[in-house]
Scaffold this motif. Sequence first.
Motif, PDB file in Angstrom:
ATOM      1  N   LYS A 202       0.823  -1.203   0.000  1.00 29.11           N
ATOM      2  CA  LYS A 202       0.000   0.000   0.000  1.00 29.11           C
ATOM      3  C   LYS A 202       0.862   1.259   0.000  1.00 29.11           C
ATOM      4  CE  LYS A 202      -3.843   2.199   2.470  1.00 29.11           C
ATOM      5  NZ  LYS A 202      -4.732   2.120   3.663  1.00 29.11           N
ATOM      6  N   HIS A 206       0.060   1.594  -7.456  1.00 29.62           N
ATOM      7  CA  HIS A 206      -1.209   2.270  -7.728  1.00 29.62           C
ATOM      8  C   HIS A 206      -1.767   1.824  -9.069  1.00 29.62           C
ATOM      9  CE1 HIS A 206      -0.512   5.487  -4.606  1.00 29.62           C
ATOM     10  NE2 HIS A 206       0.730   5.111  -4.831  1.00 29.62           N
ATOM     11  N   TYR A 208      -3.403   2.659 -12.321  1.00 34.58           N
ATOM     12  CA  TYR A 208      -3.419   3.933 -13.044  1.00 34.58           C
ATOM     13  C   TYR A 208      -3.748   3.653 -14.509  1.00 34.58           C
ATOM     14  CZ  TYR A 208      -2.281   8.818 -13.936  1.00 34.58           C
ATOM     15  OH  TYR A 208      -2.351  10.162 -14.272  1.00 34.58           O
ATOM     16  N   TYR A 249      -0.151  -0.373 -13.972  1.00 35.75           N
ATOM     17  CA  TYR A 249       0.064   0.019 -12.579  1.00 35.75           C
ATOM     18  C   TYR A 249       1.269   0.938 -12.516  1.00 35.75           C
ATOM     19  CZ  TYR A 249      -3.150  -3.634 -11.036  1.00 35.75           C
ATOM     20  OH  TYR A 249      -4.261  -4.405 -10.827  1.00 35.75           O
ATOM     21  N   LEU A 289      -1.427  10.488  -8.804  1.00 38.28           N
ATOM     22  CA  LEU A 289      -1.760   9.151  -8.315  1.00 38.28           C
ATOM     23  C   LEU A 289      -2.829   9.214  -7.223  1.00 38.28           C
ATOM     24  CD1 LEU A 289       1.837   7.613  -8.101  1.00 38.28           C
ATOM     25  CD2 LEU A 289       0.226   7.560 -10.020  1.00 38.28           C
ATOM     26  N   LYS A 293      -6.693   7.663  -7.381  1.00 36.27           N
ATOM     27  CA  LYS A 293      -7.161   6.731  -6.352  1.00 36.27           C
ATOM     28  C   LYS A 293      -8.427   7.233  -5.670  1.00 36.27           C
ATOM     29  CE  LYS A 293      -5.529   4.165  -2.315  1.00 36.27           C
ATOM     30  NZ  LYS A 293      -4.398   3.928  -1.385  1.00 36.27           N
ATOM     31  N   SER A 294      -8.556   8.549  -5.515  1.00 37.50           N
ATOM     32  CA  SER A 294      -9.721   9.119  -4.823  1.00 37.50           C
ATOM     33  C   SER A 294     -10.906   9.372  -5.753  1.00 37.50           C
ATOM     34  CB  SER A 294      -9.324  10.429  -4.125  1.00 37.50           C
ATOM     35  OG  SER A 294      -8.849  11.375  -5.070  1.00 37.50           O
ATOM     36  N   TYR A 300     -15.004   6.316 -12.422  1.00 36.97           N
ATOM     37  CA  TYR A 300     -14.086   5.270 -12.886  1.00 36.97           C
ATOM     38  C   TYR A 300     -14.803   4.325 -13.854  1.00 36.97           C
ATOM     39  CZ  TYR A 300     -11.089   1.162 -12.863  1.00 36.97           C
ATOM     40  OH  TYR A 300     -10.320   0.097 -13.254  1.00 36.97           O
TER      41      TYR A 300
END
Length: 374
Positions: A202, A206, A208, A249, A289, A293-294, A300
Motif C-alpha cells: 500500500k 497504484h 493507473y 500500474y 496518483l 485513487k480518490s 471510474y
Amino acid sequence: MNKCYLCGRELKDSNLSDEHIVLNAIGGRLHSKKLICKDCNSEMGNKADSKLAEDLSFFTDMLEISRSRKSEHNQIMTDSEGHEIIVKKAGKSLTLRKPYKEVYNEGSNTIVNIAARNIVEVESFVSSLVKDGVITQEQGNEIIKKSEVKEYKSPLHKRMSISKEAFPSIVKSAVNFYVEKTNDIDTVKHLIPVIKGEEDTKGFIHLYVLKELPFPYNEKEAVHMIHIEGSKETGLLYALMEYYSIYTYVVVLNDKYEGDNINMTYAFDAVSSQEIRREFSLPLTMSNLVDFKSMSHEKYCAEYLPCIAQRADNVMKIWDAKQNKEELQSVIEKAFGKFPEGCIIDEAMIKSIENDIVEFFIRKLDDSNILQTE
C-alpha cells in the motif's frame, strides 16, 4: 562485485540465478544474472511471482504465449447458466468440469436434462433417477438411447483481475529493471521489505489507467512494458508497468527523488515475441496518483473501465484471428485430402472444396462471441 540486492549475499557461480525481469511465465524475455541469488529467486517464484502468473494466465493460455518453461494449463470459465467449463488448448477443447442434471415438472410430465462428459456419466445419473423413483427404467433407457454429442455453443465468461498477493512481484519487476539499468540500489532499497512480503505494498503500487496513451497503440500487439521516469521537478521516480496492453500500474520507486532526470522504457510484444520501440514522457506526480485513487466509483466505471474493456477486447480479437487462421488451414487441408493424391482437379472437386470453405465461414459467424471476458 555483485550482491543479491534482496539478501545482500555475494553472487557466485554456486548461487547465481537467471532472474526474469518480466516473468517468463507470461512470455518475458528480459533477464539478468546480477540481481538476486538462487534462494531469493526460488522463494519469490513460489509466492508473488506464481500468483501474478496465475492472475494473467487467461491471456497467456489463450494467446499460446511462448515460454521457456511451458506446462499445460487449463482455464476454468462459466457458461450463461453458471456451469463451470474447462477450456483447454487455447479454446480448441471445451469440457464440463463436472456433469449435472436438471429435473423439473411441466404439468403431468417430468422433464430430465442431463449434461455429461461421457455415456458412463449419463448412465449413472439415469440409474440414480430410476432408483429414486423419479423415472421408470423404460424412461431411463430412452434417455440413454437419445443421448448424443453436441457442439458447445453457450458464451463463456471469466472475471479477471490482478490480486493484491501478486503486487510484490510487480514491484520486484520495476526494481529489477531500475537496478539492472542504473546499478543503483540505494534509491530503491526501502522497497526490499515490500518485495519480500515483509511490508504492505500500500502506497507503493497504484492502479493507473491511461485514457489517452502517450505512445502508439497497435491492436495486433499484447505488450508487457516497464517505463521508468523520474525528475527533480516532480520529486517522483516511478515505474509504469503494463501487462498484455491491458493492465497498467504505477510503482512508486521513490517519492523524494533528487537525482538526475531519467527516462527509459522496455516494451515487449508477447504475441510476436519481439521487443518493440517506445519513446515517450509521462511526468507524473504523487498528486496525479492520489487524485486517481480518490476518484468516485461512478466516474471510474464511466470513463476508465471502458478503456480497459476495449483493450481486453482487442487482445481477444488477436486470439480469434489466430484461431480462425489455424481452423481455416485445417479445413483447406481436409477439403483437398478427400481426393486421391495426384488426381486432376475438375469443376466438381473445386465446387466441393468451395462448399467446405463457405461452411467454415458460416459456422464462424454463428460462433462469434463464444468467449467473453469481464
